[in-house]
Scaffold this motif. Sequence first.
Motif, short mmCIF file in Angstrom:
data_model
loop_
_atom_site.label_atom_id
_atom_site.label_comp_id
_atom_site.label_asym_id
_atom_site.label_seq_id
_atom_site.Cartn_x
_atom_site.Cartn_y
_atom_site.Cartn_z
N ARG A 166 -35.29 8.30 2.27
CA ARG A 166 -34.22 9.27 2.43
C ARG A 166 -34.77 10.56 3.02
O ARG A 166 -35.92 10.92 2.79
CB ARG A 166 -33.57 9.59 1.07
CG ARG A 166 -32.83 8.42 0.43
CD ARG A 166 -31.57 8.10 1.24
NE ARG A 166 -30.81 7.02 0.62
CZ ARG A 166 -30.97 5.74 0.92
NH1 ARG A 166 -31.89 5.39 1.81
NH2 ARG A 166 -30.25 4.82 0.35
N PRO A 167 -33.95 11.29 3.80
CA PRO A 167 -34.40 12.60 4.30
C PRO A 167 -34.50 13.58 3.14
O PRO A 167 -33.89 13.38 2.08
CB PRO A 167 -33.30 12.99 5.29
CG PRO A 167 -32.08 12.25 4.82
CD PRO A 167 -32.59 10.95 4.25
N SER B 180 -30.53 0.84 10.48
CA SER B 180 -29.77 2.02 10.07
C SER B 180 -30.07 2.34 8.62
O SER B 180 -30.22 1.44 7.78
CB SER B 180 -28.27 1.76 10.24
OG SER B 180 -27.51 2.78 9.60
N ILE B 181 -30.14 3.61 8.29
CA ILE B 181 -30.42 4.03 6.92
C ILE B 181 -29.33 3.55 5.97
O ILE B 181 -29.56 3.39 4.76
CB ILE B 181 -30.60 5.56 6.85
CG1 ILE B 181 -31.35 5.96 5.57
CG2 ILE B 181 -29.26 6.28 6.96
CD1 ILE B 181 -31.81 7.38 5.55
N ALA C 268 -26.44 10.23 7.63
CA ALA C 268 -25.84 8.90 7.72
C ALA C 268 -26.05 8.28 9.09
O ALA C 268 -25.90 7.06 9.25
CB ALA C 268 -24.35 8.98 7.40
N ARG C 269 -26.41 9.09 10.08
CA ARG C 269 -26.60 8.59 11.44
C ARG C 269 -28.08 8.33 11.75
O ARG C 269 -28.43 8.07 12.90
CB ARG C 269 -26.01 9.57 12.44
CG ARG C 269 -24.51 9.78 12.28
CD ARG C 269 -23.93 10.55 13.45
NE ARG C 269 -24.44 11.91 13.53
CZ ARG C 269 -23.90 12.95 12.89
NH1 ARG C 269 -22.86 12.78 12.11
NH2 ARG C 269 -24.43 14.16 13.03
N TYR D 124 -43.77 4.76 8.45
CA TYR D 124 -42.32 4.82 8.65
C TYR D 124 -41.94 6.15 9.28
O TYR D 124 -42.64 7.15 9.16
CB TYR D 124 -41.57 4.64 7.32
CG TYR D 124 -41.64 5.85 6.41
CD1 TYR D 124 -40.72 6.89 6.50
CD2 TYR D 124 -42.66 5.97 5.46
CE1 TYR D 124 -40.80 8.00 5.69
CE2 TYR D 124 -42.74 7.08 4.64
CZ TYR D 124 -41.80 8.09 4.76
OH TYR D 124 -41.88 9.20 3.96
N GLU D 125 -40.80 6.14 9.97
CA GLU D 125 -40.22 7.37 10.52
C GLU D 125 -38.71 7.28 10.41
O GLU D 125 -38.12 6.21 10.60
CB GLU D 125 -40.61 7.55 11.99
CG GLU D 125 -42.08 7.87 12.21
CD GLU D 125 -42.39 8.29 13.64
OE1 GLU D 125 -41.43 8.43 14.44
OE2 GLU D 125 -43.57 8.48 13.95
N LEU D 126 -38.09 8.39 10.10
CA LEU D 126 -36.63 8.51 10.15
C LEU D 126 -36.29 9.17 11.48
O LEU D 126 -36.79 10.25 11.79
CB LEU D 126 -36.10 9.37 8.99
CG LEU D 126 -36.47 8.93 7.57
CD1 LEU D 126 -35.75 9.81 6.56
CD2 LEU D 126 -36.13 7.47 7.35
N VAL D 127 -35.45 8.50 12.27
CA VAL D 127 -35.18 8.99 13.62
C VAL D 127 -33.68 9.01 13.88
O VAL D 127 -32.91 8.30 13.23
CB VAL D 127 -35.88 8.12 14.69
CG1 VAL D 127 -37.38 8.13 14.48
CG2 VAL D 127 -35.37 6.69 14.66
N ASN D 128 -33.30 9.83 14.84
CA ASN D 128 -31.92 9.82 15.30
C ASN D 128 -31.58 8.46 15.87
O ASN D 128 -32.41 7.83 16.54
CB ASN D 128 -31.74 10.92 16.36
CG ASN D 128 -30.30 11.09 16.80
OD1 ASN D 128 -29.75 10.24 17.49
ND2 ASN D 128 -29.68 12.18 16.39
N ASN D 129 -30.38 7.98 15.64
CA ASN D 129 -30.00 6.64 16.11
C ASN D 129 -30.20 6.45 17.60
O ASN D 129 -30.46 5.35 18.07
CB ASN D 129 -28.53 6.35 15.75
CG ASN D 129 -28.40 5.87 14.31
OD1 ASN D 129 -29.36 5.41 13.72
ND2 ASN D 129 -27.22 5.99 13.77
#
Length: 288
Positions: free
Chosen positions: A72-73, A124-125, A81-82, A149-154
Amino acid sequence: MLTPTLLLASLLPLLLLCRTSLCQYSSDQCSWKGSGLTHEGHTRDVEQVYLRCSQGSLEWLYPTGAIIVNLRPNTVSPAAARLSVCIKPSPDSSGTNVYLDRNGRLRLLLREQDQAQGRVHCFSIQEGALFIEAVPRSDISRRITAFQYELVNNKFGAEALSPAAPCQPCSDADMLLAVCTNDFVARGSITKVEQREEHSSVTVAISRLHRQKTQVFVSGGVRARSWTGHIKMPAQCGARAGEGEFLFTGSVRFGEAWMGCAPRYKDFLRLYREAERRGTNPCHMDTD
């Protein structure tokens, strides 16, 4: 033998937090390191892992049982959510199968034998948490599951990092916004294109470096006002060396540069100056 879905259902009452000195978070909860030795004698336990950074890593030594990894961010925002989650297994990663867990329903994401390829996998998250299940073995020595891991813009998620990503031209709005938001922005030319199995590696010579998030482009020296670097892009995009000057923009994923919008510089300059005249530029860029 229980299937992963039945295993998860049977273990939900036993979910535990990380509880021993062998199970550690980094101070900022970006990374986690644990050991399956803590499961010895109670391999039916499932541990919950919470990672709350835009990037980090996980390392699970001697895996037994299963863990659930919640990515999670670190800020609450409707934009969360995106987001997409991208994971890159270590070439030495083994000992587990990786599933996506959404409300107790599992979907296989990565088999044990696939992890050694070190390919990036994105989702997708909103598709759920990672359910990482150890492959039962009598000897668990030398088994380590590890990934970044990385959280990235869709926009730069699964599609952008896929070998089959489409080579669609950027719109005028995309190009102007890329200058403001991308991880790197640089003016230069293509000197070499190498076709790999799943992508092209483009060697570039940079004459003007506007921005770079990490050390993507390397300076030619203290007195030299030039940089060189490599940018990845889908193989079917057909990049060629020596076709003029471009404005390279894109994202950095797991230390590697991936091409985003790359208009010819003269075309971008004409577009930028027209938007500047109309007052519609999303940000300023020094074009002198």
